[in-house]
Motif scaffolding. Structure first.
Motif, PDB file in Angstrom:
ATOM      1  N   PRO A  47       0.809  -1.223   0.000  1.00  0.00           N
ATOM      2  CA  PRO A  47       0.000   0.000   0.000  1.00  0.00           C
ATOM      3  C   PRO A  47       0.840   1.270   0.000  1.00  0.00           C
ATOM      4  CG  PRO A  47       0.053  -0.974   2.185  1.00  0.00           C
ATOM      5  CD  PRO A  47       0.721  -1.955   1.271  1.00  0.00           C
ATOM      6  N   HIS A  48       0.231   2.339  -0.496  1.00  0.00           N
ATOM      7  CA  HIS A  48       0.811   3.676  -0.406  1.00  0.00           C
ATOM      8  C   HIS A  48       0.186   4.359   0.807  1.00  0.00           C
ATOM      9  CE1 HIS A  48       2.900   4.032  -4.402  1.00  0.00           C
ATOM     10  NE2 HIS A  48       2.235   2.899  -4.536  1.00  0.00           N
ATOM     11  N   ILE A  49       1.041   4.857   1.688  1.00  0.00           N
ATOM     12  CA  ILE A  49       0.586   5.349   2.980  1.00  0.00           C
ATOM     13  C   ILE A  49       1.147   6.743   3.225  1.00  0.00           C
ATOM     14  CG2 ILE A  49       0.596   4.915   5.485  1.00  0.00           C
ATOM     15  CD1 ILE A  49       1.088   1.923   4.763  1.00  0.00           C
ATOM     16  N   LEU A  50       0.333   7.608   3.819  1.00  0.00           N
ATOM     17  CA  LEU A  50       0.745   8.956   4.210  1.00  0.00           C
ATOM     18  C   LEU A  50       0.610   9.072   5.723  1.00  0.00           C
ATOM     19  CD1 LEU A  50       1.432  11.960   3.527  1.00  0.00           C
ATOM     20  CD2 LEU A  50      -1.039  12.343   3.286  1.00  0.00           C
ATOM     21  N   ASP A  51       1.708   9.452   6.400  1.00  0.00           N
ATOM     22  CA  ASP A  51       1.718   9.612   7.855  1.00  0.00           C
ATOM     23  C   ASP A  51       1.835  11.097   8.175  1.00  0.00           C
ATOM     24  OD1 ASP A  51       2.087   9.541  10.591  1.00  0.00           O
ATOM     25  OD2 ASP A  51       3.653   8.010  10.549  1.00  0.00           O
ATOM     26  N   LEU A  52       0.771  11.664   8.743  1.00  0.00           N
ATOM     27  CA  LEU A  52       0.702  13.086   9.055  1.00  0.00           C
ATOM     28  C   LEU A  52       1.215  13.353  10.467  1.00  0.00           C
ATOM     29  CD1 LEU A  52      -2.924  13.686   7.728  1.00  0.00           C
ATOM     30  CD2 LEU A  52      -0.795  14.208   6.519  1.00  0.00           C
ATOM     31  N   GLY A  53       2.156  14.300  10.584  1.00  0.00           N
ATOM     32  CA  GLY A  53       2.751  14.562  11.886  1.00  0.00           C
ATOM     33  C   GLY A  53       3.494  13.345  12.379  1.00  0.00           C
ATOM     34  N   ALA A  54       4.318  12.779  11.503  1.00  0.00           N
ATOM     35  CA  ALA A  54       4.912  11.455  11.723  1.00  0.00           C
ATOM     36  C   ALA A  54       5.920  11.409  12.862  1.00  0.00           C
ATOM     37  CB  ALA A  54       5.579  10.982  10.429  1.00  0.00           C
ATOM     38  N   GLY A  55       6.472  12.555  13.245  1.00  0.00           N
ATOM     39  CA  GLY A  55       7.404  12.591  14.362  1.00  0.00           C
ATOM     40  C   GLY A  55       8.596  11.683  14.164  1.00  0.00           C
ATOM     41  N   THR A  56       8.854  10.831  15.137  1.00  0.00           N
ATOM     42  CA  THR A  56      10.020   9.938  15.098  1.00  0.00           C
ATOM     43  C   THR A  56       9.758   8.657  14.310  1.00  0.00           C
ATOM     44  OG1 THR A  56       9.389   8.824  17.147  1.00  0.00           O
ATOM     45  CG2 THR A  56      10.794  10.788  17.347  1.00  0.00           C
ATOM     46  N   GLY A  57       8.602   8.566  13.670  1.00  0.00           N
ATOM     47  CA  GLY A  57       8.318   7.428  12.796  1.00  0.00           C
ATOM     48  C   GLY A  57       7.836   6.179  13.504  1.00  0.00           C
ATOM     49  N   LEU A  58       7.408   6.310  14.768  1.00  0.00           N
ATOM     50  CA  LEU A  58       6.973   5.127  15.503  1.00  0.00           C
ATOM     51  C   LEU A  58       5.774   4.453  14.842  1.00  0.00           C
ATOM     52  CD1 LEU A  58       6.977   3.176  17.882  1.00  0.00           C
ATOM     53  CD2 LEU A  58       5.642   4.850  19.173  1.00  0.00           C
ATOM     54  N   PHE A  59       4.720   5.212  14.566  1.00  0.00           N
ATOM     55  CA  PHE A  59       3.523   4.629  13.959  1.00  0.00           C
ATOM     56  C   PHE A  59       3.863   4.039  12.599  1.00  0.00           C
ATOM     57  CE2 PHE A  59      -1.285   5.568  13.122  1.00  0.00           C
ATOM     58  CZ  PHE A  59      -1.557   4.216  13.154  1.00  0.00           C
ATOM     59  N   SER A  60       4.647   4.755  11.807  1.00  0.00           N
ATOM     60  CA  SER A  60       5.060   4.241  10.498  1.00  0.00           C
ATOM     61  C   SER A  60       5.815   2.929  10.630  1.00  0.00           C
ATOM     62  CB  SER A  60       5.939   5.268   9.780  1.00  0.00           C
ATOM     63  OG  SER A  60       5.174   6.322   9.259  1.00  0.00           O
ATOM     64  N   SER A  61       6.690   2.842  11.631  1.00  0.00           N
ATOM     65  CA  SER A  61       7.480   1.618  11.798  1.00  0.00           C
ATOM     66  C   SER A  61       6.592   0.426  12.124  1.00  0.00           C
ATOM     67  CB  SER A  61       8.531   1.809  12.888  1.00  0.00           C
ATOM     68  OG  SER A  61       7.956   1.849  14.182  1.00  0.00           O
ATOM     69  N   LEU A  62       5.548   0.656  12.903  1.00  0.00           N
ATOM     70  CA  LEU A  62       4.627  -0.426  13.251  1.00  0.00           C
ATOM     71  C   LEU A  62       3.800  -0.855  12.035  1.00  0.00           C
ATOM     72  CD1 LEU A  62       3.439   0.946  16.707  1.00  0.00           C
ATOM     73  CD2 LEU A  62       5.078  -0.896  16.297  1.00  0.00           C
ATOM     74  N   ILE A  63       3.402   0.119  11.224  1.00  0.00           N
ATOM     75  CA  ILE A  63       2.665  -0.193   9.994  1.00  0.00           C
ATOM     76  C   ILE A  63       3.561  -0.962   9.023  1.00  0.00           C
ATOM     77  CG2 ILE A  63       1.574   0.819   7.954  1.00  0.00           C
ATOM     78  CD1 ILE A  63      -0.236   1.023  10.336  1.00  0.00           C
ATOM     79  N   LEU A  64       4.840  -0.585   8.958  1.00  0.00           N
ATOM     80  CA  LEU A  64       5.766  -1.263   8.052  1.00  0.00           C
ATOM     81  C   LEU A  64       6.071  -2.689   8.503  1.00  0.00           C
ATOM     82  CD1 LEU A  64       8.169   1.682   7.203  1.00  0.00           C
ATOM     83  CD2 LEU A  64       6.794   0.380   5.563  1.00  0.00           C
ATOM     84  N   GLN A  65       5.943  -2.967   9.779  1.00  0.00           N
ATOM     85  CA  GLN A  65       6.064  -4.356  10.226  1.00  0.00           C
ATOM     86  C   GLN A  65       4.917  -5.202   9.669  1.00  0.00           C
ATOM     87  OE1 GLN A  65       6.598  -4.693  14.509  1.00  0.00           O
ATOM     88  NE2 GLN A  65       7.938  -2.910  14.519  1.00  0.00           N
ATOM     89  N   LYS A  66       3.761  -4.568   9.515  1.00  0.00           N
ATOM     90  CA  LYS A  66       2.590  -5.257   8.983  1.00  0.00           C
ATOM     91  C   LYS A  66       2.617  -5.326   7.462  1.00  0.00           C
ATOM     92  CE  LYS A  66      -2.484  -5.175   9.439  1.00  0.00           C
ATOM     93  NZ  LYS A  66      -3.626  -4.505  10.133  1.00  0.00           N
ATOM     94  N   TYR A  67       3.087  -4.241   6.832  1.00  0.00           N
ATOM     95  CA  TYR A  67       3.166  -4.157   5.372  1.00  0.00           C
ATOM     96  C   TYR A  67       4.600  -3.767   4.983  1.00  0.00           C
ATOM     97  CZ  TYR A  67      -1.959  -4.019   5.563  1.00  0.00           C
ATOM     98  OH  TYR A  67      -3.290  -4.307   5.801  1.00  0.00           O
ATOM     99  N   PRO A  68       5.544  -4.705   5.038  1.00  0.00           N
ATOM    100  CA  PRO A  68       6.962  -4.369   4.832  1.00  0.00           C
ATOM    101  C   PRO A  68       7.303  -3.853   3.441  1.00  0.00           C
ATOM    102  CG  PRO A  68       6.645  -6.752   5.025  1.00  0.00           C
ATOM    103  CD  PRO A  68       5.347  -6.122   5.407  1.00  0.00           C
ATOM    104  N   THR A  69       6.446  -4.093   2.438  1.00  0.00           N
ATOM    105  CA  THR A  69       6.728  -3.586   1.092  1.00  0.00           C
ATOM    106  C   THR A  69       5.919  -2.330   0.774  1.00  0.00           C
ATOM    107  OG1 THR A  69       5.073  -5.078   0.105  1.00  0.00           O
ATOM    108  CG2 THR A  69       7.335  -5.881   0.240  1.00  0.00           C
TER     109      THR A  69
END
Length: 228
Positions: A47-69
């Motif tokens: 998926p293509h994902i947009l993280d608003l106010g991503a900060g240190t990337g914690l939420f993004s990192s958790l999403i990438l564990q679920k969708y690594p590509t």
């Protein structure tokens, strides 16, 4: 964002120790993030994902564990926070970073998911409303919006309960006095809005299946879906 400079300064100051403090500042940390990730569902394996106010990337990192590509774009006003995100996500190749105010961000591409964690509560009511409309526009059909954030108690008494519970738990942690005072100072930047109001705004912006799927005092996870 009206208080752009102050928000940037405050979060630049704490960027490198922010993650070490976060679990102690969010009493419901595990459930809060696990539930947000669990409802991040899409038919796309990349998926293509947009993280608003991503900060240190914690939420993004958790999403990438679920969708690594997945391909993911992180936008944040604090360059220092995004530097920490880059270090955290250095093992992933399809990551883009934008330093800037996401309030009026409208992309030329559309996304399978728009996500945010603990950021939108810094916006004024008018900017939240505009952001929800922009998020709807930034999504593909059947795209999902997830906001893990903080909300204002719907009465002064309820709000006082929220604040007392949070302060009690923060002060019972092993955070230093300076760390606690810094956290209290950052709360002065908050412009929280009631849960019911934000659910209504999401619906008015066009989202279907709007729900608060998790709530712990003022910590909530909101979900909406673009079906047309």
């Amino acid at each position: 964002m009206e208080n752009t400079k102050e928000v940037r300064t405050r979060f630049d100051e704490v960027a490198h120790q922010y993650d070490n403090q976060r679990r102690k500042l969010i009493p419901c940390f595990d459930d809060f993030y696990e539930i947000a990730v669990s409802i991040a569902r899409t038919d796309s394996t990349s998926p293509h994902i947009l993280d608003l106010g991503a900060g240190t990337g914690l939420f993004s990192s958790l999403i990438l564990q679920k969708y690594p590509t997945a391909s993911i774009t992180l936008i944040d006003i604090s360059e220092k926070m995004l530097e920490t995100a880059q270090e955290r996500l250095k093992g992933f190749s399809n990551v883009r970073y934008i330093v800037g105010d996401y309030t009026n961000f409208v992309s030329q591409e559309t996304y399978d998911m728009v996500i945010s964690a603990l950021s939108i509560h810094h916006l004024s009511d008018a900017n939240k409303w505009q952001l929800y409309q922009n998020s709807y526009a930034n999504l593909k059909k059947n795209g999902v919006f997830i906001n893990a954030d903080q909300v204002l108690g719907h009465t002064p008494f309820i709000e006082s309960l929220y604040k007392k519970d949070w302060k009690q738990k923060v002060e019972a942690s092993d955070l230093s006095k300076d760390e606690i005072e810094s956290a209290y100072e950052r709360t002065k930047l908050d412009q929280m809005s009631p849960l019911e109001t934000q659910v209504k705004w999401l619906q008015q912006a066009g989202f279907s299946d709007v729900d608060c799927v998790y709530k712990y005092f003022n910590f909530v996870v909101l979900h909406g879906r673009k079906t047309t």
